[in-house]
Motif scaffolding. Structure first.
Motif, short mmCIF file in Angstrom:
data_model
loop_
_atom_site.label_atom_id
_atom_site.label_comp_id
_atom_site.label_asym_id
_atom_site.label_seq_id
_atom_site.Cartn_x
_atom_site.Cartn_y
_atom_site.Cartn_z
N GLY A 62 -1.49 -5.21 -0.05
CA GLY A 62 -0.19 -5.83 0.84
C GLY A 62 -0.73 -7.10 1.27
O GLY A 62 -0.49 -8.22 1.68
N ASN A 63 -2.45 -7.10 1.80
CA ASN A 63 -2.92 -8.21 1.94
C ASN A 63 -2.57 -8.91 3.31
O ASN A 63 -1.94 -9.57 3.85
N ASP A 64 -2.80 -7.85 3.76
CA ASP A 64 -2.55 -8.21 5.62
C ASP A 64 -2.67 -6.80 6.17
O ASP A 64 -2.97 -5.90 5.61
N GLN A 65 -2.03 -7.67 7.69
CA GLN A 65 -2.22 -6.11 8.39
C GLN A 65 -2.29 -4.73 8.73
O GLN A 65 -2.76 -3.80 8.36
N LEU A 66 -0.46 -4.37 8.07
CA LEU A 66 -0.40 -3.87 7.57
C LEU A 66 -1.26 -2.73 6.49
O LEU A 66 -1.04 -1.06 6.83
#
Length: 483
Positions: free
Chosen positions: A313-317
């Protein structure tokens, strides 16, 4: 050098203090009868203090010109890994007491040393400090695998682990040298600004990922895992499968997202391939296993694939999903290894050869003689399989959500393959449940009373399995930490 910057390294400072206290206590209590439980109490106490200090005092910091960099997400993972290590120390005491070596102090010093290396690795802001932390964690781990020196399997497992660790470190250093040649720096922030998708950088990324893939035991870098897990003492196997894997996974996640962000289109597809291979190959091999520690080795390889799915996902999530998955995986996996450990080392089963106590067939009819242990092990296996309402279902849900966050069609395909493999994993986890509840035998394991350490470890793990999925504040605390 401003030595006051060492005060910013609160988790590492408390672990160094713990190491010194355990070393002095081991020296002073060398010939006393209370040495074993005193060493355990001191180690667990200092780990709890370390976790509390990290939770209450540690802040996002940068020290030594960016060599040491930590964040709230890293501090949260340090708290989780310290808590997981406490469970390992609790469940390990019966094995240490049974052992003829009486090396309690050495074991606890090694476990603190390797945790210190993992903390340094996770908080590195420079490839040099990262490699130093990685080796600080790997060398004591090799000693822990070989700790039961009277068993040739332990020495064999340690030899394979150290050989693979040496090879993977060399591959990783080769990749880091390529990255340095392409950017002229080893600092993460500077590399992120200067790196581009040129052949030298791509080769550096591939070699670096390959080296760390060995530590996480992702396919095709997994060949050492089954032999090492089988040969190592059971508490060490549990430590390898959850604490070591969790530290390496969060480190790889942070480095990919921060350092190699300009090359995301390359490592995303590399992750897709590795995740599909890890989950599928490990599940297929797990079905064929008859030895429980080898079985759990292939299970851990599959779980590593699920963990890395959060990175896609490459994000904070993705970071929150990965951290939450590691937390749930620790309590579920350690519950299984605690049961394996008490069965393997309980005095009531000493008439059974040691090589047969960890066979799946040894658990035939286990529910007839030990229904409570069978029930708790079943809960842990259901959580690992992702069956609702246990915490494992929620952790898998969050990594699946993180995996499709970027909207890439290939990510949807990878998540679909992971969902299909969840059904396969349920089948082989149910093989153990079938052995305990359904398979009949004329000579089941005898009824025995678990020791206090085992009861405490299983109680903690069972509470985590039951509550982590429904107590929303746990995930909210993790998600609020950010990257």
């Amino acid at each position: 050098m401003n030595y006051s910057e060492f005060l910013k390294m609160i988790p590492e400072a408390f672990l160094v203090l713990a190491l010194l206290i355990v070393f002095v206590a081991d020296f002073c209590l060398a010939k006393t009868k209370v040495k074993g439980y005193t060493m355990q109490f001191l180690t667990i106490g200092m780990l709890v203090v370390t976790a509390a200090a990290t939770l209450l005092l540690a802040q996002p910091e940068s020290a030594f010109g960016g060599l040491y960099v930590t964040s709230e997400a890293v501090n949260v993972m340090k708290v989780i890994l310290a808590a997981g290590t406490v469970i390992v120390c609790i469940m390990a005491q019966p094995w240490i007491q049974k052992s003829a070596m009486k090396l309690e102090g050495e074991f606890y010093m090694l476990i603190i040393s390797t945790l210190l290396g993992m903390f340094v690795m996770m908080s590195s802001g420079n490839f040099l400090l990262f490699f130093l932390g990685l080796e600080m964690a790997s060398v004591p781990l090799a000693c822990m695998v070989a700790f039961d020196r009277h068993r040739k399997e332990s020495a064999e497992g340690a030899a394979k682990y150290i050989l693979v660790a040496t090879f993977s470190s060399g591959v990783m250093l080769f990749g880091i040298s390529f990255i340095y040649a392409a950017t002229g720096t080893l600092y993460f922030d500077d590399v992120a600004q200067r790196i581009s998708a040129e052949p030298l950088s791509i080769m550096g990324l591939v070699f670096f990922f390959s080296g760390l893939g060995f530590k996480i035991s992702l396919v095709p870098f997994h060949f050492w895992t089954a032999d090492t897990y089988q040969g190592a003492p059971t508490p060490v196997t549990g430590y390898l499968s959850v604490i070591s894997k969790g530290a390496a996974a969060i480190t790889l996640c942070i480095i990919l997202m921060k350092v190699f962000q300009p090359m995301v289109e390359y490592w995303d597809y590399m992750l897709y391939i590795v995740i599909v291979l890890s989950i599928t190959v490990a599940n297929l091999f797990a079905i064929r296993q008859s030895e429980l520690k080898r079985f759990m080795a292939f299970s851990s390889i599959s779980q590593a694939g699920y963990i890395m799915l959060a990175v896609v996902g490459n994000d904070q999530l993705g970071v929150a999903a990965l951290t939450y998955y590691v937390l749930v995986y620790i309590v579920a996996n350690m519950a299984v290894f605690t049961v394996i450990n008490v069965v393997e080392h309980n005095p009531s089963v000493q008439n059974i050869p040691s090589s047969q106590r960890t066979l799946m067939s040894a658990y035939n009819g286990f529910y007839q003689t030990n229904p409570k242990l069978s029930f708790l092990m079943t809960l842990a296996l259901f959580s690992l399989a992702g069956i609702p309402p246990f915490a494992g279902m929620f952790s898998k849900f969050f990594v699946f959500m993180a995996g499709v966050q970027n909207g890439d069609p290939w990510a949807y395909f990878v998540v679909f393959i992971a969902l299909v493999n969840t059904v396969v994993s349920l089948y082989y986890y149910l093989l153990i449940v079938k052995a305990m509840y359904i398979t009949k035998t004329d000579s089941p394991l005898p009824t025995f009373q678990s020791d206090a350490n085992t009861k405490v470890a299983l109680a903690v793990c069972t509470v985590g399995i039951a509550l982590f999925g429904i107590v929303s504040c746990i995930y909210e605390w993790i998600a609020a930490a950010g990257i």
